[in-house]
Design a protein around this motif. Sequence first.
Motif, PDB file in Angstrom:
ATOM      1  N   HIS A  96      89.139-105.765 -69.074  1.00 53.79           N
ATOM      2  CA  HIS A  96      90.072-105.901 -70.209  1.00 53.79           C
ATOM      3  C   HIS A  96      91.480-106.316 -69.783  1.00 53.79           C
ATOM      4  N   LEU A  97      91.625-106.850 -68.586  1.00 53.64           N
ATOM      5  CA  LEU A  97      92.932-107.319 -68.119  1.00 53.64           C
ATOM      6  C   LEU A  97      92.929-108.845 -68.121  1.00 53.64           C
ATOM      7  N   ASP A  98      93.971-109.430 -68.681  1.00 53.60           N
ATOM      8  CA  ASP A  98      94.068-110.885 -68.767  1.00 53.60           C
ATOM      9  C   ASP A  98      94.552-111.427 -67.424  1.00 53.60           C
ATOM     10  N   ASN A  99      93.681-112.150 -66.735  1.00 56.50           N
ATOM     11  CA  ASN A  99      94.020-112.685 -65.412  1.00 56.50           C
ATOM     12  C   ASN A  99      94.740-114.021 -65.544  1.00 56.50           C
ATOM     13  N   THR A 100      95.972-114.053 -65.050  1.00 56.31           N
ATOM     14  CA  THR A 100      96.784-115.266 -65.145  1.00 56.31           C
ATOM     15  C   THR A 100      97.219-115.785 -63.775  1.00 56.31           C
ATOM     16  N   LEU A 101      96.868-115.061 -62.708  1.00 57.74           N
ATOM     17  CA  LEU A 101      97.435-115.357 -61.392  1.00 57.74           C
ATOM     18  C   LEU A 101      96.437-115.911 -60.391  1.00 57.74           C
TER      19      LEU A 101
ATOM     20  N   ALA B 269      97.960 -97.266 -66.160  1.00 54.82           N
ATOM     21  CA  ALA B 269      97.208 -97.464 -67.399  1.00 54.82           C
ATOM     22  C   ALA B 269      97.704 -98.737 -68.061  1.00 54.82           C
ATOM     23  N   TYR B 270      96.804 -99.424 -68.742  1.00 53.85           N
ATOM     24  CA  TYR B 270      97.206-100.654 -69.420  1.00 53.85           C
ATOM     25  C   TYR B 270      96.382-100.853 -70.681  1.00 53.85           C
ATOM     26  N   ASP B 271      96.961-101.566 -71.633  1.00 58.28           N
ATOM     27  CA  ASP B 271      96.275-101.873 -72.887  1.00 58.28           C
ATOM     28  C   ASP B 271      95.342-103.065 -72.699  1.00 58.28           C
ATOM     29  N   VAL B 272      94.357-103.144 -73.557  1.00 58.82           N
ATOM     30  CA  VAL B 272      93.464-104.303 -73.561  1.00 58.82           C
ATOM     31  C   VAL B 272      94.289-105.569 -73.780  1.00 58.82           C
ATOM     32  N   ALA B 273      93.995-106.582 -72.971  1.00 62.47           N
ATOM     33  CA  ALA B 273      94.662-107.892 -73.040  1.00 62.47           C
ATOM     34  C   ALA B 273      96.055-107.899 -72.423  1.00 62.47           C
ATOM     35  N   ASP B 274      96.499-106.781 -71.795  1.00 60.59           N
ATOM     36  CA  ASP B 274      97.693-106.863 -70.968  1.00 60.59           C
ATOM     37  C   ASP B 274      97.405-107.846 -69.840  1.00 60.59           C
TER      38      ASP B 274
END
Length: 338
Positions: free
Chosen positions: A134-139, A168-173
């Motif tokens: 659920h983490l948006d990979n941009t790197l 902790a992180y939100d979905v799509a962070d």
Amino acid sequence: MLKKRLLGGVSVMMALVLLAAAVAVWQTKAFVATPLSIQSPQLFTVSVGAHYHRVIRQFEDKGWVASSVWAKLAPRLYPELTRVQAGTFQLQPGQTLAQAFTTLRSGQQYQAAITFVEGSTFAQWRAQLQSAPHLDNTLEELTEAAIADKLGIARDKLEGLLLPETYAYDVADTDIELLQRAAHAMDVALEKAWQQRADDLPIKTPYELLILASIIEKETAVASERTKVASVFVNRLRKGMRLQTDPTVIYGMGADYDGNIRKRDLRTPTPYNTYVINGLPPTPIAMPGKAAIMAAAQPAQTDYYYFVASGKGGHQFSTTLAEHNRAVRDYLKVLKNQ
């Protein structure tokens, strides 16, 4: 007579209406009390502007609730069902429809978590980020230097500059947002340690303190030993002795390290081979935790210049080379008997 019949007919009609209303209320109550048809926790995203009827349709499409005529009546009897909030929430098996909507209006969005351990490297962090759910990979396509630039860090390497903790992180962070938090956390921890550093440390900058902390982190996992390990390196720096620490050699070997350090490795020059170079290596060799950073800032006051593994989970510290050589022989005996 006719009047009585009319009254009787009205009474029957009213009774039927009341009965129908009672049935409708009962059926609607049963509808909202029906458990969702899910067997495991499920994530559900409420889009901005979504309302009760859209959510119900989505539940129906997923097969979580059966299509029912009572779905339309539910918000009239239970107006709280209409107050949903945008976000991603986790619904649990056994939750009723009413309880699911309580979750959707709670504002308590689902959060995933990722743990970076002390002593890990940035290469390991990148691998974790790429596989984090659920983490948006941009790197993924960026170099380490480019990532550092995005973080506002004026260095080509990020080793040591991110604080290892659980985040902790939100979905799509995004991964860059998470790294920004880790970079800020390290700035705070390093500044605190630098302000509380011991007098007369042979360390000129907070970055040098971070380099030393990373070596301490890699040398021992025993909390009670950190300040003593720090004292060995500080004493060596004060005396102008080379640090001669294996973790820096390993880091400098990079992909050539196969699990063993040979004599030729100790003699092969690299910017990180502290058997060859004087002083500290040019960058940290890992991500140190808060305890290692504080140990570097406040080392124990000792006369130790050497340490070697004891073979029993810790290290043997020595003041002289003769004492150290005996400790090495003792360690080799332990290894032989194991």
